[in-house]
Design a protein around this motif. Structure first.
Motif, PDB file in Angstrom:
ATOM      1  N   MET A  29       0.848  -1.208  -0.107  1.00  7.67           N
ATOM      2  CA  MET A  29       0.020   0.055  -0.131  1.00  7.67           C
ATOM      3  C   MET A  29       0.937   1.191   0.019  1.00  7.67           C
ATOM      4  N   ASP A  30       0.133   2.379  -0.211  1.00  6.62           N
ATOM      5  CA  ASP A  30       1.000   3.480   0.112  1.00  6.62           C
ATOM      6  C   ASP A  30       0.661   4.386   1.324  1.00  6.62           C
ATOM      7  N   ASN A  31       1.259   5.383   1.483  1.00 11.24           N
ATOM      8  CA  ASN A  31       1.150   6.162   2.962  1.00 11.24           C
ATOM      9  C   ASN A  31      -0.553   6.590   3.179  1.00 11.24           C
ATOM     10  N   SER A  32      -1.024   6.420   2.030  1.00  9.40           N
ATOM     11  CA  SER A  32      -2.623   6.789   2.674  1.00  9.40           C
ATOM     12  C   SER A  32      -3.580   5.187   2.556  1.00  9.40           C
ATOM     13  N   PHE A  33      -2.614   4.405   2.941  1.00  5.29           N
ATOM     14  CA  PHE A  33      -3.301   3.156   2.968  1.00  5.29           C
ATOM     15  C   PHE A  33      -4.237   2.698   1.888  1.00  5.29           C
ATOM     16  N   GLN A  34      -3.876   3.033   0.693  1.00 13.00           N
ATOM     17  CA  GLN A  34      -4.475   2.694  -0.327  1.00 13.00           C
ATOM     18  C   GLN A  34      -3.709   1.491  -1.184  1.00 13.00           C
ATOM     19  N   ARG A  35      -4.326   0.417  -1.387  1.00 12.76           N
ATOM     20  CA  ARG A  35      -3.824  -0.831  -2.196  1.00 12.76           C
ATOM     21  C   ARG A  35      -3.117  -0.264  -3.531  1.00 12.76           C
TER      22      ARG A  35
END
Length: 1165
Positions: free
Chosen positions: A175-181
């Motif tokens: 995931m990224d820093n925004s908790f998006q896969r």
């Protein structure tokens, strides 16, 4: 059908269930009732591999049954575990379950180890599996410094995850820093080891927050790795290359998996363009129902793998530049699994028996036996047993032979442990099934009547039907070893009482059960397939017929689940209604009808349709000067196939915001080759069309500006017309911006005389639509052409059209004008045509001016004469003049007309119209009525239409019954305007018909009515009689006589007599005292026979006794009996006015007034 065993008066369904039920019942028949002595049996235990949460207390389960109740003990890591010495460990009373209280103090790691439970009583000892207790672990990532990664466009990349080892292993995701896969595709995907693989990178892969996360489900924790920064240099991409494998390495690899697990094989390749992965099995095919592809076909999974799945599997990576393959050799091993597990054995003293323990595996497992938890080699000797490999044979057993035996089958991949006891008992039969159990079964289904039993030796079972029935045999019934009686197809006559009898050498037991057969539940009207449009309402119906003694429940399901908890779904008895249908409502709707015994269902599919969703992902390719290929992705068709796509374009340069139709393509096509025009800034959009309508437009495509070119077409609607006699105005429809094909649009205008030898004259003008050529001859034909040009060049040679220079007024008047009078209102005019050259323009036609003139005064007061005009189109030489007035003097002239106007007038021609019939006299008044005369006054016709020759007067009397008397015809000289009629009847109404005549005939008539006056002497005599004293005395005597008669009648009536005066009066009614009118009981008055409205004296004549023409439209028909009056052409009346015979003249003298005493006297005169 699930069997339910209940006491009598309660219902128990029965039916043919899967044979597993029979097996279960057979096993349960061997179970020893708990009130009898028996060795322990382990009933519940923790799993072999027991991972615990270190934050909670440790609970290790061990439950057992036996008689006497067993005692429990534990070993830990092979040695005795003394729970009394550890204050954190407690054992559940009456159970062997341990609870280790680590939440108050202590650590889970302290109690990690291998535990085993033993349950023991006087008959033997049973042991549990080896329970390996381990606490779960979710360690942190080791700290590491990650350098940013920089690479060129098109290179391959692997981002390592390397999660910490946990127990159990964690689930990995990126995931990224925004908790998006992070999105994955054929190009970018995550491997089984958690690494992120890029077959080739693109500039959009640049980011600083590639983060690998590890989720430990057992402890519900997530750990993350330090972010990885990747920068892709947006340079020209690397040269295309064939595939190579990122994982696994080399050409071959090996994979080992255990039987029953999921086999996962993985191949990830890099290359440019992105490779595609294919899978095959050498010398075999992939199992169809157990094979699945994951991770964009980079992972092959086979579930429930077996030894037959061993072999070589090949993955192939292919792109446009080549292909490579990798072979994975798969070996399937197997932990031990049961072929035949040992079962509890109940024997009576002196009987024989055996325990069998058979297992398989890869490698083949080793079988070992234990007795009461002790290896059988060192266990106490028992002369009744003999060990033969996987079998223990017992003969002539005695009570001391009772024990619990354990079979252990093990290989390098695991072990199996089974407890089976030998219990030596001597017990008479007992039946375990409740007495008088009621079974209810649906007709034509199997009926299973239970007879669970126990006894030692094993009893024999017999079944009987009814009180004195014989034993039931196998030809109709099926007798199972566990005592169950099966009726394969139960019918209504199967209803009754059945008796089960169990016997052995120690005794006999019996039990009665009861069977009832019920009618099956049926759906007689199933829900039907429905197709509805989004937003509408749909209804499903499900009518059910069932046995009335059973309770019916109807349940509706959607896609085999509960209906959405939405107020739009309404269930009413056997109906389901869905309002405001949405896309998500589509699916299978099932009506489930349940009773306590059976269940039936029926399903119908709901398809929600609507106009399609708009297409998306528009892309322009193959961009050429005059064509481009447009491709798109269709939107959802909403369950209604797309018929076609409509493509529109916008010209942002010339007509921004205005969309035009480009083309249409069939619904299965998602590309279109579009023809383009030069110098247009195109944008395209697509709409999908199905049978319900068209979708919303797609988002516009990218803009595409085509190159400039010379115009393809020339202006349309080219015309040449002069606005003045000496010019030529050339006009055309200019090209629009789309047709200009380039900047600097202009027009080359050329012209020359058609019949001359002049060269073409031309001029180039700006983007206008008109050019004026001055100094031209009047009305000369010209050849004209208009050619478009722009900064690139000229359009093709234009077509030549013909025009004319300006027109002027005609110079010559029509000649030889003469008039032919057809009748009194119509005349024909003839003339010679004007020569074309003197017209000086386009001939429009000829125009006749005509007017009514006084003789000898044609030239006087010409200005004040009202002229009428008739125009005749084209090259006519004659025309008709309608609507002329008879007996009039007319004048006319003729003029030729062109596009400029009228030419000079021809000399005036005069003519006279002949006489016609006159109009009706202007008015008719009747004055000075007397006893026997009436005077008529009138005004002559307003339009005599000739010379009046005479007047005709016709009149006739009208009696009180509306009948007409004889018609009198009278001729009056034309110079008269007053006439007196004498010798008329007094007090009589007359109707008059009056019209004028000329030599041409009789004109329209005017009508009037009038009444002569009453005889004054007669009226005076009547009044005197009514006032004479003798007359008054006579009337009083008559009244007194009537009063005396009434008194006499009253007296006789009181004495009982009856005087039928009323009856006699009814039978002999005096006609003279009846009303004169039978319809309404009133005295007769003169009225119109049509509407019966009362008409008083003089009611048809105005107060001034003047009748205008419009008021005198009455005809003799108004007074008839439905027979129309007829007149000759000269206006004379013919035929009888009424359908009745003409009355005598005296009858026509009756008054139309009410019969007062005076008039009553007149009626007898």
């Amino acid at each position: 059908m699930q069997l339910k065993i209940m006491p009598k008066k309660k219902r128990l369904p029965a039916g043919r269930v899967a044979l597993i039920l029979f097996l279960c019942q057979m096993i349960s028949a061997l179970e020893v009732p708990l009130d009898l002595v028996q060795p322990p049996t382990i009933t519940q235990q923790s799993p072999k591999d027991y991972i615990i949460d270190p934050r909670e207390n440790i609970v290790i389960q061990c439950e057992a049954k036996g008689k006497p109740p067993p005692s429990f003990s534990w070993t830990r890591n092979g040695t005795h575990f003394d729970i009394d010495k550890d204050p954190l460990v407690t054992m559940k009373p009456g159970s062997g379950t341990l609870t280790i209280n680590i939440m108050s103090e202590g650590k889970a790691e302290t109690y990690e180890g291998v535990y085993q439970c033993t349950a023991r009583n006087e008959r033997g000892a049973a042991i549990s599996n080896n329970i390996v207790v381990r606490p779960s672990r979710s360690p942190l990532w080791t700290k590491e410094k990650l350098e940013p990664i920089t690479l060129r466009n098109g290179q391959s990349l692997v981002l390592p995850c390397r999660p910490p080892l946990g127990l159990p292993p964690p689930i990995i995701f990126w995931m990224d820093n925004s908790f998006q896969r992070l999105p994955q595709s054929e190009r970018v995907s995550q491997g089984l080891n958690g690494d992120l693989y890029f077959s080739n990178v693109l500039p959009e892969d640049t980011r600083e927050d590639y983060i690998c996360y590890a989720r430990f489900n057992h402890t519900q924790t997530i750990q993350q790795k330090q972010p990885i920064s990747v920068k892709v240099i947006s340079a020209k991409p690397n040269r295309e290359r064939p595939p190579t494998f990122l994982t696994p390495e080399g050409n071959t690899s090996n994979k080992e998996e255990l039987r029953g697990n999921v086999l996962s094989l993985e191949c990830i390749a890099e290359g440019l363009p992105t490779p595609v992965i294919y899978w095959i099995k050498e010398d075999g095919t992939l199992p169809t129902n157990r094979t699945f592809y994951r991770n964009f076909k980079k992972t092959l999974q086979i579930i429930q793998v077996s030894e037959a799945d061993s072999g070589n599997y090949q993955c192939i990576a292919k792109n446009a530049l080549g292909a490579i393959h990798h072979t994975i050799s798969v070996t399937v091993k197997a932990a031990p699994y049961w072929i035949l597990a040992p079962q509890n054995l109940v024997l009576s003293p002196g009987e024989d028996g055996s325990l069998i323990c058979r297992a398989n595996g890869n490698p083949k497992p080793r079988i070992s036996w234990l007795s009461n938890g002790v290896p059988i080699e060192i266990a106490p000797d028992d002369p009744s047993r003999k060990i033969d490999g996987d079998t223990i044979i017992f003969s002539n057993v005695q009570e001391r032979s009772s024990a619990v035996y354990q079979c252990n089958a093990s290989n390098e991949y695991g072990y199996l442990l089974a407890n089976a006891f030998v219990n030596v008992l001597a017990e008479p039969p007992r039946i375990l099934t409740s007495a008088n159990t009621l079974y209810q079964v649906i007709a034509n289904r199997p009926a299973l009547l239970d007879c669970a039993f126990f006894g030692s030796p094993l009893p024999t079972i017999e079944w009987f039907k009814g009180a004195k029935g014989s034993a039931l045999r196998d030809d109709i019934y099926v007798l199972h070893e566990n005592g169950t009686l099966e009726i394969p197809v139960a019918q209504k006559d199967s209803t009754g009482t059945y008796t089960c009898v169990a016997r052995n050498k120690l005794g006999m037991a019996k039990n009665e059960v009861h069977l009832e057969i019920k009618d099956p539940t049926r759906i007689i009207k199933q829900p039907e397939y429905a197709v509805v449009q989004r937003g509408s309402t749909v209804s499903f119906e499900c009518k059910v017929k069932h046995d009335h003694t059973l309770t019916l429940t109807i349940t509706w399901l959607k896609d085999n689940g509960e209906l959405p908890s939405d107020g739009r779904f309404t269930v009413d008895k056997d109906h389901l209604e869905v309002a405001d249908v949405r896309d998500s409502d589509g699916g299978a709707y099932t009506c489930v009808a349940n009773t306590t015994l059976d269940m039936v269902s029926a399903s119908a599919v709901l398809s929600v349709v609507d106009v399609p969703n708009p297409p998306f992902d528009l892309e322009l390719t193959d961009q050429l000067d005059k064509s481009v290929q447009l491709s798109w992705t269709p939107g959802d068709d909403n369950n209604n196939p797309i018929i076609k796509f409509i493509i529109e374009y916008e010209d942002a340069m010339h007509e921004a915001g205005l969309w035009h139709h480009q083309t249409e393509v069939p619904g299965m096509q998602t590309t279109a080759q579009l023809k383009l025009s030069p110098y247009v800034n195109y944008s395209f959009r697509v709409m999908a069309v199905n049978s319900l309508g068209r979708s919303l437009p797609s988002e516009p495509s990218e803009q595409y500006l085509t190159k400039a070119a010379e115009p393809d077409t020339n202006p349309m609607a080219v015309e040449g017309l002069g606005s003045e006699p000496d010019n030529l105005v050339i006009t055309w429809k200019p090209l629009n911006g789309f047709e200009s094909n380039g900047p600097g649009l202009q027009y080359k205008v050329s012209w020359r005389q058609k019949d001359g030898d002049d060269e073409w004259a031309s001029v180039v003008v700006a983007n206008v639509s008109k050019y004026i050529v001055s100094g031209t001859p009047t009305f000369v034909p010209y050849l004209i052409k208009v050619q478009a040009l722009n900064d690139v060049g000229f359009a093709p040679e234009p077509a030549v059209v013909m025009g004319h220079s300006g027109e002027d007024l005609p110079m010559v008047a029509p000649g030889n004008v003469h008039v032919n009078v057809v009748n009194s209102t119509l005349a024909e005019v003839n003339w010679d045509p004007v020569p074309l050259k003197s017209i000086r323009g386009h001939l429009q036609g000829y125009r006749i001016y005509y007017w009514k003139a006084q003789e000898g005064s044609l030239k006087r007061n010409r200005r004040h004469i009202e002229k009428k005009i008739l125009t005749f189109q084209g090259n006519k030489t004659h025309g008709m003049l309608p609507g002329l007035e008879p007996f009039s003097h007319y004048a006319l002239n003729v003029r030729v007309v062109n596009g400029k106007g009228e030419g000079p007038a021809s000399p005036d021609r005069v003519f006279n119209t002949p006489e016609g019939v006159p109009s009706a006299p202007s008015s008719l008044k009747i004055i000075n009525p007397t006893l026997d005369s009436l005077t008529l006054e009138w005004d002559p016709p307003s339009r005599p239409n000739g010379i009046l020759t005479e007047y005709t007067l016709k009149y006739q009397p009208i009696n009180s019954t509306h009948e007409l008397g004889p018609l009198v015809d009278l001729k009056i000289p034309a110079n008269k305007t007053r006439w007196t009629l004498k010798n008329l009847n007094f007090s009589t109404r007359y109707k008059f018909y009056f019209y004028a005549q000329t030599a041409a005939g009789s004109g329209s008539q005017i009508t009037e009515e009038a009444v002569t006056t009453v005889d004054e002497a007669m009226a005076s005599r009547q009044v005197d009689i009514a006032t004479q004293g003798w007359f008054i005395g006579l009337m009083c005597a008559v009244a007194l006589l009537i009063l005396i008669l009434l008194i006499v009648c009253f007296i006789r009536r009181n004495k009982g007599g009856k005087y039928p005066v009323k009856e006699k009066e009814d039978a002999h009614a005096d006609p003279e005292i009846q009303p004169m009118k039978e319809d309404d009981g009133t005295f007769g008055e003169y009225s119109d026979a049509e509407d019966h409205k009362p008409l008083k004296k003089g009611s048809r004549t105005p107060s001034d006794r003047t009748v205008k023409k419009e008021d005198s439209d009455d005809s003799l028909v108004d007074y008839g009996e439905g027979v129309n009056g007829q007149f000759n052409e000269d206006g004379s009346f013919i035929g009888q006015y009424s359908g009745k015979k003409e009355k005598e003249p005296a009858e026509g003298n009756e008054s139309s007034e009410a019969p007062s005493p005076v008039n009553a006297m007149n009626s007898f005169v």
